[in-house]
Motif scaffolding. Structure first.
Motif, PDB file in Angstrom:
ATOM      1  N   SER A   1      -5.267  12.863  -7.410  1.00  0.00           N
ATOM      2  CA  SER A   1      -4.664  12.269  -6.214  1.00  0.00           C
ATOM      3  C   SER A   1      -5.592  11.200  -5.672  1.00  0.00           C
ATOM      4  CB  SER A   1      -4.451  13.312  -5.122  1.00  0.00           C
ATOM      5  OG  SER A   1      -3.426  14.170  -5.476  1.00  0.00           O
ATOM      6  N   MET A   2      -5.025  10.333  -4.857  1.00  0.00           N
ATOM      7  CA  MET A   2      -5.831   9.222  -4.377  1.00  0.00           C
ATOM      8  C   MET A   2      -5.678   9.065  -2.863  1.00  0.00           C
ATOM      9  SD  MET A   2      -6.252   5.632  -6.180  1.00  0.00           S
ATOM     10  CE  MET A   2      -7.151   4.299  -5.443  1.00  0.00           C
TER      11      MET A   2
ATOM     12  N   TYR B   1       5.127  14.524   0.990  1.00  0.00           N
ATOM     13  CA  TYR B   1       5.772  13.525   0.136  1.00  0.00           C
ATOM     14  C   TYR B   1       5.499  13.752  -1.352  1.00  0.00           C
ATOM     15  CZ  TYR B   1       7.123   9.022  -1.747  1.00  0.00           C
ATOM     16  OH  TYR B   1       7.694   8.049  -2.494  1.00  0.00           O
ATOM     17  N   GLY B   2       4.227  14.026  -1.669  1.00  0.00           N
ATOM     18  CA  GLY B   2       3.886  14.238  -3.072  1.00  0.00           C
ATOM     19  C   GLY B   2       4.635  15.416  -3.664  1.00  0.00           C
TER      20      GLY B   2
ATOM     21  N   PHE C   1      -6.354   6.186   0.189  1.00  0.00           N
ATOM     22  CA  PHE C   1      -6.480   4.730   0.222  1.00  0.00           C
ATOM     23  C   PHE C   1      -7.161   4.225   1.477  1.00  0.00           C
ATOM     24  CE2 PHE C   1      -2.912   5.818  -2.390  1.00  0.00           C
ATOM     25  CZ  PHE C   1      -3.073   5.007  -3.490  1.00  0.00           C
TER      26      PHE C   1
ATOM     27  N   ARG D   1      -2.246  14.649   2.365  1.00  0.00           N
ATOM     28  CA  ARG D   1      -1.225  14.356   1.368  1.00  0.00           C
ATOM     29  C   ARG D   1      -1.806  14.438  -0.038  1.00  0.00           C
ATOM     30  NH1 ARG D   1       1.300   8.526   1.469  1.00  0.00           N
ATOM     31  NH2 ARG D   1      -0.820   8.031   0.852  1.00  0.00           N
TER      32      ARG D   1
ATOM     33  N   HIS E   1      -6.252   1.716   3.339  1.00  0.00           N
ATOM     34  CA  HIS E   1      -5.300   1.449   4.410  1.00  0.00           C
ATOM     35  C   HIS E   1      -4.254   2.537   4.496  1.00  0.00           C
ATOM     36  CE1 HIS E   1      -7.286  -2.216   5.273  1.00  0.00           C
ATOM     37  NE2 HIS E   1      -7.223  -2.577   4.015  1.00  0.00           N
ATOM     38  N   PHE E   2      -4.628   3.700   4.107  1.00  0.00           N
ATOM     39  CA  PHE E   2      -3.875   4.941   4.281  1.00  0.00           C
ATOM     40  C   PHE E   2      -2.629   5.040   3.422  1.00  0.00           C
ATOM     41  CE2 PHE E   2      -5.309   3.603   8.690  1.00  0.00           C
ATOM     42  CZ  PHE E   2      -6.605   4.064   8.486  1.00  0.00           C
ATOM     43  N   GLY E   3      -1.819   3.978   3.354  1.00  0.00           N
ATOM     44  CA  GLY E   3      -0.604   4.020   2.532  1.00  0.00           C
ATOM     45  C   GLY E   3       0.380   5.073   2.982  1.00  0.00           C
ATOM     46  N   LEU E   4       0.454   5.303   4.305  1.00  0.00           N
ATOM     47  CA  LEU E   4       1.432   6.278   4.798  1.00  0.00           C
ATOM     48  C   LEU E   4       2.802   5.624   4.888  1.00  0.00           C
ATOM     49  CD1 LEU E   4      -0.675   7.930   7.615  1.00  0.00           C
ATOM     50  CD2 LEU E   4      -0.449   8.580   5.228  1.00  0.00           C
ATOM     51  N   LEU E   5       3.831   6.456   4.899  1.00  0.00           N
ATOM     52  CA  LEU E   5       5.180   5.921   5.014  1.00  0.00           C
ATOM     53  C   LEU E   5       5.570   5.912   6.488  1.00  0.00           C
ATOM     54  CD1 LEU E   5       6.767   7.777   1.997  1.00  0.00           C
ATOM     55  CD2 LEU E   5       5.660   5.556   2.089  1.00  0.00           C
ATOM     56  N   PRO E   6       5.718   4.719   7.064  1.00  0.00           N
ATOM     57  CA  PRO E   6       5.892   4.641   8.523  1.00  0.00           C
ATOM     58  C   PRO E   6       7.196   5.240   9.021  1.00  0.00           C
ATOM     59  CG  PRO E   6       6.105   2.481   7.499  1.00  0.00           C
ATOM     60  CD  PRO E   6       5.651   3.409   6.439  1.00  0.00           C
ATOM     61  N   HIS E   7       8.183   5.410   8.124  1.00  0.00           N
ATOM     62  CA  HIS E   7       9.459   5.920   8.611  1.00  0.00           C
ATOM     63  C   HIS E   7       9.534   7.437   8.562  1.00  0.00           C
ATOM     64  CE1 HIS E   7       9.726   5.480   4.291  1.00  0.00           C
ATOM     65  NE2 HIS E   7      10.720   6.306   4.283  1.00  0.00           N
ATOM     66  N   ARG E   8       8.443   8.093   8.163  1.00  0.00           N
ATOM     67  CA  ARG E   8       8.458   9.548   8.100  1.00  0.00           C
ATOM     68  C   ARG E   8       7.437  10.121   9.069  1.00  0.00           C
ATOM     69  NH1 ARG E   8       9.192  12.015   2.588  1.00  0.00           N
ATOM     70  NH2 ARG E   8      10.849  10.768   1.690  1.00  0.00           N
TER      71      ARG E   8
ATOM     72  N   SER F   1       0.874   6.459  -6.876  1.00  0.00           N
ATOM     73  CA  SER F   1      -0.312   7.264  -7.161  1.00  0.00           C
ATOM     74  C   SER F   1       0.010   8.755  -7.112  1.00  0.00           C
ATOM     75  CB  SER F   1      -1.423   6.950  -6.160  1.00  0.00           C
ATOM     76  OG  SER F   1      -1.238   7.704  -4.985  1.00  0.00           O
ATOM     77  N   LEU F   2       1.118   9.090  -6.476  1.00  0.00           N
ATOM     78  CA  LEU F   2       1.508  10.502  -6.441  1.00  0.00           C
ATOM     79  C   LEU F   2       2.462  10.840  -7.569  1.00  0.00           C
ATOM     80  CD1 LEU F   2       1.861  10.723  -2.611  1.00  0.00           C
ATOM     81  CD2 LEU F   2       0.281  12.042  -3.986  1.00  0.00           C
TER      82      LEU F   2
ATOM     83  N   ALA G   1       0.771   3.988  -2.907  1.00  0.00           N
ATOM     84  CA  ALA G   1       0.549   5.399  -2.611  1.00  0.00           C
ATOM     85  C   ALA G   1       1.611   6.240  -3.292  1.00  0.00           C
ATOM     86  CB  ALA G   1       0.581   5.623  -1.105  1.00  0.00           C
TER      87      ALA G   1
ATOM     88  N   SER H   1       0.831  -1.196   0.000  1.00  0.00           N
ATOM     89  CA  SER H   1       0.000   0.000   0.000  1.00  0.00           C
ATOM     90  C   SER H   1       0.872   1.255   0.000  1.00  0.00           C
ATOM     91  CB  SER H   1      -0.977  -0.015   1.171  1.00  0.00           C
ATOM     92  OG  SER H   1      -0.289   0.059   2.383  1.00  0.00           O
ATOM     93  N   ALA H   2       2.030   1.192   0.689  1.00  0.00           N
ATOM     94  CA  ALA H   2       2.926   2.344   0.658  1.00  0.00           C
ATOM     95  C   ALA H   2       3.490   2.538  -0.741  1.00  0.00           C
ATOM     96  CB  ALA H   2       4.056   2.161   1.659  1.00  0.00           C
TER      97      ALA H   2
END
Ligand SMILES: Nc1ncnc2c1ncn2[C@@H]1O[C@H](COP(=O)(O)OP(=O)(O)OP(=O)(O)O)[C@@H](O)[C@H]1O
Ligand SMILES: [Mg+2]
Lengths: 655, 350
Positions: B113-114, B133-134, B116, B181, B118-125, A244-245, A241, A237-238
């Motif tokens: 833009s989309m 990020y975009g 999601f 985002r 399950h969010f699709g966040l980057l856990p290390h940021r 998608s950007l 994402a 999913s990451a």
């Protein structure tokens, strides 16, 4: 269903009759018949078609000639001129550069640098470990050898990572490459260390360059595999994402894959370092300098005092490297103050090096050889009764009879039995591959020695599994025992394989049993750990359900935990076999006999090179065969209790 | 190029087949097989089959359907996160299927833009770096993108969480980060794939209100995937109902509830309180003989429930007016039976 037990008593209820006795009878009928047939065949044909060993067999001479040809054409054939020789030069140059660097830094400078790196990676504790380790090298009087080994390890790890990490990242993102690499990596991972050496000699001659190449190849497998796994497992999913950007592939790799896979990739680096360390030592057989040389000489003379300092230094080096790598996997980007501290430590070391000179101050070393040998002699004498009894018992009761049977049987009988066992346990595909590999040792001229090695491997594996299984189950059931065992297992797993030969040799002298013992001790930790983890991972709700039905703890173990942990246990068996094989082959150095001895003598005498190379290939074949059989079993679903529909037979019998 | 006729998104004959030989299926006779047969014959799954739709600029377009009906695949096809097997896609006049990889990236960076499930966040940021990020991908300088990210942080109400890691946030907060985002790139189109189904009902309500507010303030075109009917009715101006990869009905909430196209849709909307969705237009009828027509008048778009106070104030039938013309009447009985779900006597449902 024809066998109906003769009964005179009034017939019991149909149900138990139909489901119980006949199914069990039927299940054991074929194997029992097979066993009887095998024994009969053995008694009838014993001593015929045994393919006895011949040092001058044609394949050996052929391989020997190949080496002559390669040596003669080393500077003529384009393959060598434009590829092999350059690889050799390059690997040699990397190693020489690093060795030179370490020598110039001197003991104090290197110790300072290592302490600084330790500080950077894991703070004061890791720094202290590093410093203590380097002091140990000096005190043991093996600093120059340690420096050589360190240079070899660093050079090989550098090359392995340089090749392996990008390849791993690529393989993690491309299914096609993954499919291409997987079988190759499979074989590389079951190939015993010894088997890497002979081909290296053929192409790269002997010396540090060949050692670096061999080690690089040996250590690259985990670098590729774990990295690929890490990249593959990055949360889709990451990645989506990011796409998608509008990120490019490269941006996604840099900002998503690599940061998220970093901890696992650090694990890959750690594995690579450990594998490199154990290989670099064995590479002493092809004239690599360093700690391994001391151990090999000690082993060949059965002189424990001579090799103990090297062995201890090796363990220390493994611990230090392991600590630094593990710590750096956990730590974030270092703060400025940490950087300054690390730099200061390094500079201190370099400054001290200016004062102390390049080496370790000679007055500070301990000379251990004398006292150690005395202690060993004392131990040998005072424990002779026990050690001798253990050795003789194993040799007489297990090794000799089994070896007699295996080497005395016709080859087709051995192959037939192997096929039957593998077929039943691992399915037709794996069975055919395994038996083909086993049979392929015959045209190599090594059937008899393969059977000897197989003997030691089978005995070693059986002992390792029994012991590892017991330890694993015990520690899965008792958290206290597990807590006590864990550090021991951890330490055991970081030790390079060679080190295991040392105590075995010290207590039991050079014999086949020593090799078996080293193999058992070597394979024990991973087996115990896999069994423990497998049992520990059994779903608590299943255990709870069993308890709620009133099961005793033993019933829970036998009926729930062990069956559910079947996959892990079979995996443990697989690991046990592969590791025992690797060690037993190395045991050729301490009187293990069989293929291992052939490999060793191939390095010792030029005339035996052909046999050594062939024996290396044969160990790989044996490895593949054993791996296929055990892994195939792990991959197969548990056999059904009864393959027939019980109701049907019951009805038939009533009628 | 397909004439887009001013639509923000135009989709025609879109297919997505997963499985071996996927690209052959849409143009062959296999295309007409029912899903189970298709899987049996070819091993393929038709996740999207022959979808045609167009989304107007500024509209909130909802895609609804049961799990596995192909909603996610459909929205992912719009920007080719999933590569379509056949069909045409136009976004703001640009032919998406013909776009080069670089054009496609530009489209994703600046126009669509989309968000999601399950969010699709980057856990290390941290949160701020996730929002930025975009912009980072686009190459916006650090200072500028951080400024913009801070604006968005307060827009979604997360002031003070700039440096928090995503895994320390609650689900609702994480999705706000995902939303911020997506908004950071100032897209013309926002795609939502079940953005709130992982959230609990109260937070979901909040987030829906948030989206409505954003839509009012920013006016972005939205395609919103959900399997929650009440969410669809609350947000959607038009709703497409999918089943087995195809659209079975496309219309306003009123149309879906009032005239379900088939049993599937009818089953879907059965539990909807009709009085809260349908307007008087759906239940008004011709006056009976002798019925008085001097009662209060209401517009035909008035939701049934909102007509109740008027009906309570008078015993006369209410006159329903459309474009200044009387189109029928409703009395108290009509209102009651409509709200209780019983068949109405009106003519409007015909
Ligand atoms: N990568 C894939 N490979 C194969 N089949 C897929 C893939 N992705 C989706 N499918 C199939 O396509 C069909 C539609 O899936 P999709 O995820 O679009 O459904 P959905 O409507 O979003 O469901 P949900 O509400 O569960 O998210 C499913 O039958 C699914 O099995
Ligand atoms: Mg979905």
């Amino acid at each position: 269903m024809t066998a109906s037990p003769v009964r005179t008593a009034p017939a019991p209820p149909v149900l138990s009759e139909s489901t119980g006795v006949p199914a069990v009878r039927d299940r054991w009928r074929t194997p029992a018949a097979a066993v009887v047939a095998t024994v009969a065949a053995y008694l009838l044909f014993r001593g015929s078609a045994t393919l006895p060993h011949d040092d001058e067999a044609a394949p050996f001479r052929l391989l020997g000639d190949l080496r002559e040809w390669v040596d003669a054409n080393r500077n003529a054939s384009p393959v060598f001129l434009f590829l092999v020789n350059y690889v050799r030069l390059f690997a040699g140059a990397v190693n020489d550069g690093l060795a030179l660097l370490l020598r110039e830094l001197g003991w104090a400078g290197t110790a300072g640098l290592a302490t600084g790196i330790g500080w950077l990676a894991g703070g004061p504790r890791t720094a202290a470990t590093a410093l203590a380790g380097f002091c140990a090298f000096g005190v043991l009087g093996v600093w120059p050898q340690s420096a050589d080994t360190l240079a070899l390890v660093l050079a090989s790890v550098l090359l392995s990572l340089l090749l392996g990490l990008p390849l791993g990242v690529w393989a993690g993102r491309s299914v096609r490459l993954r499919r291409l690499l997987d079988p190759v990596l499979d074989v590389m991972q079951i190939m015993p260390t010894f088997a890497y050496l002979a081909p290296m000699v053929l192409f790269f001659q002997i010396g540090p360059a060949a050692a670096v190449v061999a080690t690089t190849i040996y250590a690259i497998a985990p670098a590729i595999r774990i990295t690929a796994l890490a990249v593959e497992r990055v949360s889709p999913s990451a990645v989506e994402a990011s796409a998608s950007l509008g990120a490019t592939r490269w941006q996604t790799l840099r900002t998503v894959h690599l940061p998220l896979a970093r901890p696992t990739i650090a694990l890959a680096v750690g594995q690579t370092v450990m594998m490199a360390l154990s290989m670099v030592v064995i590479a002493a057989l092809i004239a690599a300098p360093g700690l391994g040389a001391g151990i090999v000489t000690g082993l060949s003379r059965a002189d424990v005092g001579l090799m103990l300092p090297s062995g201890v230094a090796l363990v220390v080096m493994a611990v230090v490297l392991d600590r630094i790598v593990t710590a750096s996997a956990r730590s974030a980007v270092p703060a400025r103050s940490t950087l300054v501290g690390a730099a200061a430590l390094t500079l201190c070391g370099v400054a001290a090096s200016g004062l102390l000179g390049n080496g370790f101050p000679p007055g500070w070393t301990l000379h251990l050889a004398g006292p150690v040998n005395e202690a060993v002699t004392w131990a040998k004498f005072s424990w002779y009764g026990v050690t001798d009894a253990v050795r003789n018992l194993t040799t007489e009761a297990l090794l000799n009879p089994l070896q007699e049977v295996l080497t005395g049987s016709p080859w087709w009988l051995v192959a037939g039995v192997a096929l039957a066992v593998a077929w039943r346990g691992a399915g037709p595909r794996n069975a055919v591959v395994a038996v083909c590999c086993l049979l392929a040792t015959a045209p190599l001229g090594l059937w008899q020695h393969t059977m000897e090695t197989l003997t030691t491997v089978l005995v070693g594996t059986a002992l390792a599994l029994a012991a590892g299984f017991t330890l694993g189950v015990a520690s899965a059931l008792s958290p206290r025992f597990s807590a006590a065992l864990r550090p021991l297992l951890d330490a055991a797993q970081t030790m390079p394989s060679f080190v295991y030969l040392l105590p075995a040799l010290a207590l039991f002298g050079a014999s086949r049993f020593t090799a078996v013992l080293a193999g058992v001790v070597y394979a024990l930790p991973p087996v115990a750990r896999l069994v423990q983890d497998g049992i520990g991972a059994v779903s608590p709700s299943a255990v709870e359900a069993a308890r709620s039905c009133g099961s005793t703890e033993w019933q829970v173990l036998w009926k729930v935990r062990l069956p559910l942990a079947r996959g892990a246990i079979l995996l443990a068996a697989n690991q046990g076999v592969v590791m025992t094989l690797a060690m037993v082959v190395v045991g050729g150095l301490v009187g293990g006999g069989g293929l291992g001895y052939d490999v060793v003598s191939g390095f010792a005498q030029r005339a035996d090179f052909g046999m050594g190379l062939a024996a290396g290939v044969a160990t790989v074949l044996v490895g593949i065969a054993l791996d296929r059989i055990t892994r195939g079993a792990a991959g197969r679903p548990a056999r059904k209790v009864s393959r027939r529909f019980p109701g049907k037979t019951g009805k038939k019998r009533i009628a | 190029m397909v004439p887009s006729g001013g639509a923000a998104i135009e989709v025609r004959g879109l297919w997505k087949i997963f499985g071996p030989g996927a690209d052959r299926v849409p143009h062959s006779s296999l295309a007409r097989l029912p899903p189970a047969l298709l899987r049996e014959r070819t091993g393929c799954v038709a996740a999207v089959r022959d979808v045609t739709l167009s989304v107007r600029p500024g509209e909130v377009f909802v895609v609804m359907g049961l799990s596995g009906s192909g909603k996610s695949t459909l929205v992912r096809c719009l920007t080719r996160l999933v590569e379509p097997s056949a069909g045409e896609i136009t976004i703001a006049g640009q032919d998406v299927r013909a776009a080069t990889p670089a054009q496609l990236r530009q489209l994703r960076r600046h126009r669509v833009s989309m968000v999601f499930q399950h969010f699709g966040l980057l856990p290390h940021r941290g949160v701020l770096d996730n929002i930025a990020y975009g912009l980072e991908i686009q190459g916006v300088p650090r200072a500028r993108r951080r400024r913009r990210a801070e604006e968005l942080l307060s827009l979604v109400g997360l002031d003070g969480f700039a440096d928090a890691r995503p895994d320390t946030l609650s689900g609702g907060m994480r999705q706000r980060v995902g939303l911020a985002r997506a908004l950071a790139c100032e897209p013309e189109v926002l795609l939502f794939d079940e953005p709130f189904s992982a959230l609990d009902p109260l937070i979901r309500r909040d987030m829906q209100a948030e989206v409505t507010r954003l839509h009012r303030e920013v006016g972005t075109t939205m395609v919103f995937v959900t399997h929650d009917l009440s969410e669809a009715l609350r947000l959607g101006e038009r709703i497409a109902i999918m089943r087995d990869g195809g659209i079975v009905q496309l219309g306003t909430p009123e149309e879906l509830v009032g005239t379900p196209a088939d049993g599937h849709v009818a089953a879907f909307v059965r539990d909807v309180p009709r009085g809260e969705v349908l307007s008087l237009r759906w239940i008004c009828r011709r006056p009976r003989d002798g019925e008085r027509l001097d009662g209060p008048a209401l517009a035909s778009g008035t939701v049934i429930r909102d007509a109740v106070p008027t009906a309570m104030g008078t015993a006369l039938p209410i006159v329903v007016v459309e474009n200044g013309r009387a189109v029928g009447v409703v009395d108290r009985l009509d209102l009651l039976s409509a709200m209780s779900g019983l068949p109405t006597t009106g003519a409007g449902r015909a």
